[in-house]
Design a protein around this motif. Structure first.
Motif: not given
Length: 148
Positions: A105-121
């Motif tokens: 679950e943590f790994q999934g949350a980290v991947e979601d955070l990376d996707d969100t950061r990419r979308d934000l950029r």
């Protein structure tokens, strides 16, 4: 009176030949003189020390010759420790499984955070391009041309 004292003296002083006459063995056995600390063993080889304790027949329980000793307590303590060990192993396995689920679950949350950061950029870059385009427009240009 002298004869009485003499006869009394003869009875009180043992004669070696007379003393040995009272010693007898069963048929096939030999007599032996034992010294201090010597032990007697039967022909079947059963020897015991001077500190040995003899038990009555059927005194021992299912545990064998040890009878009621600290072996019983030791076996009980071993059983309790084994039960405690099994409980600890089960607890460990449950915690390990929970930690693996949490890690996934943590790994999934980290991947979601990376996707969100990419979308934000990407969104920030698009916003910067739109702002730059609008700032560069003249009064007659259509601002709709700045939208992606």
């Amino acid at each position: 009176m002298r004869i009485t004292v003499l006869l009394l003296g003869l009875f009180l002083v043992p004669i070696p030949a007379a003393a040995q006459q009272g010693f007898s063995c069963s048929y096939g056995d030999r007599g032996a003189c034992l010294g201090y600390g010597d032990t007697v063993c039967s022909s079947s080889g059963k020897c015991v020390s001077e500190s040995a304790v003899c038990f009555d027949s059927y005194q021992c329980n299912y545990e064998g010759f040890t009878c009621k000793s600290n072996l019983t307590e030791c076996a009980d303590e071993y059983g309790a420790l084994q039960t405690r060990f099994n409980v600890l192993v089960n607890d460990y396995n449950e915690l390990l499984e929970e930690s693996q689920v949490m890690r996934a679950e943590f790994q999934g949350a980290v991947e979601d955070l990376d996707d969100t950061r990419r979308d934000l950029r990407r969104t920030e870059e698009t916003l910067y391009e739109i702002r730059s385009c609008i700032e560069g427009l003249s009064g007659l240009d259509n601002p709709d041309n700045c939208l992606p």
